[in-house]
Design a protein around this motif. Structure first.
Motif, PDB file in Angstrom:
ATOM      1  N   ARG A 182     -13.862  40.336  81.520  1.00 53.58           N
ATOM      2  CA  ARG A 182     -13.778  40.606  80.082  1.00 53.58           C
ATOM      3  C   ARG A 182     -12.922  39.475  79.508  1.00 53.58           C
ATOM      4  N   VAL A 183     -13.568  38.600  78.726  1.00 51.00           N
ATOM      5  CA  VAL A 183     -12.933  37.320  78.408  1.00 51.00           C
ATOM      6  C   VAL A 183     -12.389  37.262  76.974  1.00 51.00           C
ATOM      7  N   THR A 184     -11.139  36.796  76.882  1.00 47.00           N
ATOM      8  CA  THR A 184     -10.545  36.371  75.611  1.00 47.00           C
ATOM      9  C   THR A 184     -10.383  34.857  75.747  1.00 47.00           C
ATOM     10  N   ALA A 185     -10.672  34.143  74.660  1.00 47.48           N
ATOM     11  CA  ALA A 185     -10.538  32.686  74.736  1.00 47.48           C
ATOM     12  C   ALA A 185     -10.048  32.190  73.389  1.00 47.48           C
ATOM     13  N   PHE A 186      -9.212  31.147  73.421  1.00 50.58           N
ATOM     14  CA  PHE A 186      -8.771  30.617  72.120  1.00 50.58           C
ATOM     15  C   PHE A 186      -8.723  29.108  72.139  1.00 50.58           C
ATOM     16  N   ASP A 187      -8.736  28.576  70.927  1.00 51.35           N
ATOM     17  CA  ASP A 187      -8.634  27.137  70.732  1.00 51.35           C
ATOM     18  C   ASP A 187      -7.966  26.914  69.377  1.00 51.35           C
TER      19      ASP A 187
ATOM     20  N   THR B 263      -9.577  41.213  83.383  1.00 43.23           N
ATOM     21  CA  THR B 263      -9.378  40.510  82.101  1.00 43.23           C
ATOM     22  C   THR B 263      -9.071  39.039  82.373  1.00 43.23           C
ATOM     23  N   ALA B 264      -9.739  38.163  81.611  1.00 42.16           N
ATOM     24  CA  ALA B 264      -9.497  36.726  81.784  1.00 42.16           C
ATOM     25  C   ALA B 264      -9.168  36.095  80.445  1.00 42.16           C
ATOM     26  N   LEU B 265      -8.293  35.106  80.482  1.00 37.60           N
ATOM     27  CA  LEU B 265      -7.957  34.333  79.283  1.00 37.60           C
ATOM     28  C   LEU B 265      -8.313  32.871  79.538  1.00 37.60           C
ATOM     29  N   VAL B 266      -9.042  32.263  78.596  1.00 36.23           N
ATOM     30  CA  VAL B 266      -9.332  30.827  78.679  1.00 36.23           C
ATOM     31  C   VAL B 266      -8.524  30.126  77.584  1.00 36.23           C
ATOM     32  N   VAL B 267      -7.633  29.259  78.014  1.00 35.62           N
ATOM     33  CA  VAL B 267      -6.724  28.563  77.084  1.00 35.62           C
ATOM     34  C   VAL B 267      -7.380  27.263  76.624  1.00 35.62           C
ATOM     35  N   GLY B 268      -7.433  27.021  75.307  1.00 40.15           N
ATOM     36  CA  GLY B 268      -8.043  25.786  74.790  1.00 40.15           C
ATOM     37  C   GLY B 268      -9.485  25.683  75.247  1.00 40.15           C
ATOM     38  N   CYS B 269     -10.288  26.652  74.797  1.00 39.88           N
ATOM     39  CA  CYS B 269     -11.617  26.877  75.400  1.00 39.88           C
ATOM     40  C   CYS B 269     -12.686  25.897  74.933  1.00 39.88           C
TER      41      CYS B 269
ATOM     42  N   LEU C  93     -23.673  37.489  74.502  1.00 41.36           N
ATOM     43  CA  LEU C  93     -22.453  37.816  75.259  1.00 41.36           C
ATOM     44  C   LEU C  93     -21.326  38.212  74.307  1.00 41.36           C
ATOM     45  N   THR C  94     -20.489  39.137  74.769  1.00 37.07           N
ATOM     46  CA  THR C  94     -19.329  39.523  73.967  1.00 37.07           C
ATOM     47  C   THR C  94     -18.108  38.795  74.523  1.00 37.07           C
ATOM     48  N   ILE C  95     -17.616  37.852  73.739  1.00 34.58           N
ATOM     49  CA  ILE C  95     -16.405  37.115  74.133  1.00 34.58           C
ATOM     50  C   ILE C  95     -15.466  37.145  72.926  1.00 34.58           C
ATOM     51  N   ASP C  96     -14.212  37.493  73.179  1.00 33.48           N
ATOM     52  CA  ASP C  96     -13.244  37.594  72.085  1.00 33.48           C
ATOM     53  C   ASP C  96     -12.658  36.205  71.824  1.00 33.48           C
ATOM     54  N   TYR C  97     -13.276  35.466  70.879  1.00 30.72           N
ATOM     55  CA  TYR C  97     -12.795  34.117  70.549  1.00 30.72           C
ATOM     56  C   TYR C  97     -11.778  34.186  69.426  1.00 30.72           C
ATOM     57  N   GLN C  98     -10.681  33.459  69.596  1.00 29.27           N
ATOM     58  CA  GLN C  98      -9.639  33.466  68.566  1.00 29.27           C
ATOM     59  C   GLN C  98      -9.157  32.036  68.304  1.00 29.27           C
ATOM     60  N   ILE C  99      -8.603  31.853  67.085  1.00 26.83           N
ATOM     61  CA  ILE C  99      -8.056  30.529  66.732  1.00 26.83           C
ATOM     62  C   ILE C  99      -6.539  30.621  66.829  1.00 26.83           C
ATOM     63  N   MET C 100      -5.967  29.918  67.780  1.00 28.60           N
ATOM     64  CA  MET C 100      -4.496  29.897  67.925  1.00 28.60           C
ATOM     65  C   MET C 100      -4.099  28.718  68.816  1.00 28.60           C
ATOM     66  N   THR C 101      -2.800  28.489  68.908  1.00 25.89           N
ATOM     67  CA  THR C 101      -2.351  27.335  69.705  1.00 25.89           C
ATOM     68  C   THR C 101      -1.861  27.790  71.087  1.00 25.89           C
ATOM     69  N   ALA C 102      -1.950  26.885  72.036  1.00 26.95           N
ATOM     70  CA  ALA C 102      -1.492  27.176  73.404  1.00 26.95           C
ATOM     71  C   ALA C 102       0.026  27.350  73.434  1.00 26.95           C
ATOM     72  N   GLU C 103       0.713  26.723  72.485  1.00 29.03           N
ATOM     73  CA  GLU C 103       2.172  26.797  72.472  1.00 29.03           C
ATOM     74  C   GLU C 103       2.651  28.133  71.903  1.00 29.03           C
ATOM     75  N   ASN C 104       1.832  28.743  71.035  1.00 30.99           N
ATOM     76  CA  ASN C 104       2.292  29.954  70.350  1.00 30.99           C
ATOM     77  C   ASN C 104       1.151  30.970  70.193  1.00 30.99           C
ATOM     78  N   PRO C 105       0.578  31.432  71.282  1.00 29.73           N
ATOM     79  CA  PRO C 105      -0.570  32.342  71.147  1.00 29.73           C
ATOM     80  C   PRO C 105      -0.130  33.759  70.788  1.00 29.73           C
ATOM     81  N   ASN C 106      -0.891  34.368  69.917  1.00 27.24           N
ATOM     82  CA  ASN C 106      -0.547  35.721  69.484  1.00 27.24           C
ATOM     83  C   ASN C 106      -1.374  36.727  70.306  1.00 27.24           C
TER      84      ASN C 106
END
Ligand SMILES: C[S@@+](CC[C@H](N)C(=O)[O-])C[C@H]1O[C@@H](n2cnc3c(N)ncnc32)[C@H](O)[C@@H]1O
Length: 268
Positions: A81-86, A60-66, A104-117
């Protein structure tokens, strides 16, 4: 999503920026994850050289501020298996369009680096590229530590300027005479991508990044490249990197980018 004033300014800035990115979109170079020929002088290539040493399939990988999702796309191709947010809905919309076009299946989400859910102790790899200089660093590092599995890999690739060099950059001569000339030399007619609040990391912030990691390696880049030389002169880029490799401690004082790679502490 509750945003601070700074985060709101970032969001507004990236509305127009997303439009620009859509117009100018070019897919990332796949050679960075497939080719055995490496551009050792380049920070971006070095980041993938280091990542390719570790198993990726099914991790599992997380990309912060993608942003538009170049790293999410490359890590997915590597088998993660990637989750990424911006923070920016506009950048995430573009990233989703690109991943769909690529099937590609990438789980993109909208959230902040300071307070990711996102869940605790979930990710095997967390990738942080060109994002810490846009955020409240201590909060983002705390969140990152919470989401990483104990002993997870963390890759931080960031803009950097030692505070002594920053003093020189802030001098009247550099701000009013040299900098405007350098900007037109380096960026030509392109508008520099600079948000109102971004600030390159300094040595204290680098130490803060180091403090969350065990078994870390650090690599320095760009003493002159991107500061006074555009990054498309390969010979000069090699020379710049060679100088920093040979005179290693100089990197701490004089480089313009670092790559910090390590594992989170297992007690995290
Ligand atoms: C310089 S771009 C880097 C994008 C990507 N990491 C890359 O290297 O291509 C910075 C990104 O950070 C996002 N950003 C700015 N502040 C943020 C915050 N507080 N939390 C999450 N993302 C943020 C911006 O929307 C933008 O997409």
């Amino acid at each position: 999503m509750d945003l601070t004033t700074r985060q709101h300014r970032e969001l507004v800035y990236h509305r127009d920026h997303a439009t620009d990115c859509r117009k100018k979109y070019r897919p990332p170079d796949m050679a960075v994850i497939t080719s055995d020929k490496r551009r050792w002088w380049n920070g971006y290539w070095t980041m993938y050289t280091l990542l390719r040493r570790y198993p990726s399939h099914g991790a599992t990988a997380l990309v912060v501020g993608c942003g538009q999702g170049d790293d999410s796309l490359l890590l997915t191709r590597m088998g993660y298996r990637v989750t990424a947010f911006d923070l920016s809905p506009d950048m995430i919309e573009l990233a989703r369009e690109i991943s769909q076009k690529n099937g590609l299946t990438i789980d993109y989400q909208i959230m902040t680096a300071e307070n990711p859910n996102l869940p605790n102790q979930h990710f095997d790899l967390i990738l942080v590229r060109d994002i810490l200089h846009h955020v409240e660093i201590s909060k983002a590092l705390k969140a990152l530590t919470r989401m990483a599995k104990p002993g997870a890999l963390v890759m931080i690739n960031e803009n950097y300027t030692h505070s002594m060099v920053q003093k020189v950059r802030n001098s009247w001569l550099v701000r009013n005479i040299l900098y405007p000339r350098l900007v037109s030399f380096i960026y030509k007619k392109e508008k520099p991508y600079l948000t109102p609040d971004e600030a390159k990391l300094n040595e204290k912030e680098l130490d803060e990044c180091k403090s969350i990691l065990n078994i870390k390696e650090i690599h320095y880049f760009n003493m002159f490249v991107t500061r006074i030389i555009p990054d498309n002169h390969v010979f000069l880029a090699c020379l710049d990197r060679l100088l920093l490799m040979t005179l290693k401690p100089l990197g701490h004082w004089l480089s313009g980018r670092f790559i910090l790679f390590g594992r989170t502490k297992s007690s995290a």
